[in-house]
Design a protein around this motif. Structure first.
Motif, short mmCIF file in Angstrom:
data_model
loop_
_atom_site.label_atom_id
_atom_site.label_comp_id
_atom_site.label_asym_id
_atom_site.label_seq_id
_atom_site.Cartn_x
_atom_site.Cartn_y
_atom_site.Cartn_z
N GLU A 1 -5.40 -0.73 -6.75
CA GLU A 1 -5.78 -0.33 -5.39
C GLU A 1 -7.02 -1.06 -4.92
O GLU A 1 -7.10 -1.50 -3.78
N LYS B 1 -7.09 -3.43 -1.70
CA LYS B 1 -8.03 -3.13 -0.61
C LYS B 1 -8.82 -4.39 -0.22
O LYS B 1 -9.00 -4.69 0.96
N LYS C 1 0.83 -1.20 0.00
CA LYS C 1 0.00 0.00 0.00
C LYS C 1 0.87 1.26 0.00
O LYS C 1 0.61 2.21 -0.73
N LEU D 1 -3.91 4.25 -0.91
CA LEU D 1 -4.82 3.82 0.15
C LEU D 1 -4.34 4.34 1.51
O LEU D 1 -3.16 4.57 1.72
N GLU E 1 -6.66 -6.66 1.64
CA GLU E 1 -6.44 -6.20 3.01
C GLU E 1 -7.62 -6.58 3.91
O GLU E 1 -7.42 -6.97 5.06
#
Lengths: 148, 148, 148, 148
Positions: free
Chosen positions: D108, D112, C136, C142, D115
């Motif tokens: 991204e 995300k 990231k 992000l 994550e």
């Protein structure tokens, strides 16, 4: 549907074709077919690039229509287009694309490390389930896998 | 080899036979065969307990020799022994064995909860690998599963 | 509240006291206080067992009332009861309790192995989050941990 | 040391500065300081871009020397350089950089999602350890965290 690579260094067109094809067909086509179809198209493009005298550091942009039939990708080679931007003429563009390639390598390195961790994770998860099954077999009356 | 249940409440002999058999044969016999062989022996014992007029709250102790041939467990029923301790005569023993049963139920409950967590873990691990594969497909040139 | 150990080999009373106390007070008392209170009670019982001439292989049963005040466990020593079953008199009971001890050791071994796997799991999870944070930081916009 | 953003769309310079700074200082500077220093530099660049009349879709390239002293990043603003490539003059370059921005957004999104899965993983790992501790407390004599 239409695959468009966007601007890409000639040296990296094949990977770019595959990535874009994966993104376009996610959930619709079996990954093996994506790999096959990308390979087929890339071979075709490779020959064209040779004919066009494209060099690794030139920047190109490829578009090609395709259809998906019975899970199979069919390229419309008739309508394949390759734009070429010679490094000598579009110097800044060529430099920018080279930078992009560098950055992608760094990203790959990190994703590779992440993948190794994820494989470790999978292994540990499986060992935990195995050990729990043993616990269940030898110390409980809970339903076992072998009773499926 | 010889299976010995140790002291056990008659109500719980079947589970005990299976657990002990699992512990004795771990790594040597396929779990499905352990389940099958335990089931076969338990059926046999069940009939004997009926003949002996054993009640659920009596305590028993079973021993039986067996062999493993070609991965198959064969019981030597000729030499099966069942000792019976009537609750009326061995009251403390019967009470102690009842307590053990209770405690085992509590243990089972907790192992079951642990197993649910371990299954969640497995699922999450798989999703992580799946998502990483997608990342690799669409953003890298790393070797994919489909290229196996 | 009242702690009751159930039947237990004298050799194992201390662990049994602690386990039962943990189960009784789960979610109500801090684990450190459970460990402390069990230790205090066990010391007290130890002296009593000496006075009573109890041997390791005898079976005992202990009950003791207690209260929880401000998260602290207070033993009502006045009403502590210890029943003793001499091995010589309750031979089968003593043998059964010895078996239970053996089986608990096997269980412990397996839980210990499971714990080692769970610690590995935790470590791998943390490494994955760490590596993702790096990804990231270096490849996305992000929100980062450092932006908390 | 010297931070160089490479070619980047003016709209995305701030994120690019931060990413490059993270990559350059990995393991050497606290992430919070990286965030702070990037923020400081970006504010400075923002003003310069205003003075230079740079538009979002122009492409720029920034280099600036810096030093790390006592874990703190100090920018050498005297030697900050900003090259500007107007979209009107370097059209292909501007288009390519816009594509890069798009692709980064897709990356991204996937990181995300990854994550979120990794956070689930962490939570499940912690629950497994918690449940195991409970098992140890109530069914074993193994060393507990509270005995640490």
């Amino acid at each position: 549907m239409r695959l468009s690579t966007g601007f890409v260094r000639a040296s990296g067109y094949a990977h770019k074709v595959r990535r874009v094809l994966f993104a376009l067909t996610r959930g619709k086509v079996d990954p093996k077919e994506v790999v096959r179809a990308a390979g087929e198209l890339n071979q075709h493009i490779f020959e064209k690039l040779g004919e066009l005298g494209v060099e690794k550091s030139d920047v190109i942009r490829i578009t090609v229509p395709f259809t998906i039939e019975d899970g199979k990708i069919e390229w419309d080679y008739e309508n394949l287009k390759i734009e070429v931007y010679k490094k000598s003429e579009e110097e800044k563009l060529a430099m920018a694309m080279e930078e992009i390639e560098e950055r992608e390598k760094a990203l790959e390195e990190q994703i590779k490390e992440l993948e190794e961790l994820a494989l470790q994770l999978k292994e540990t998860s499986e060992k935990i389930l195995e050990k729990l099954e043993e616990l269940k077999q030898e110390h409980t009356s809970l339903k076992l896998r072998a009773e499926g």
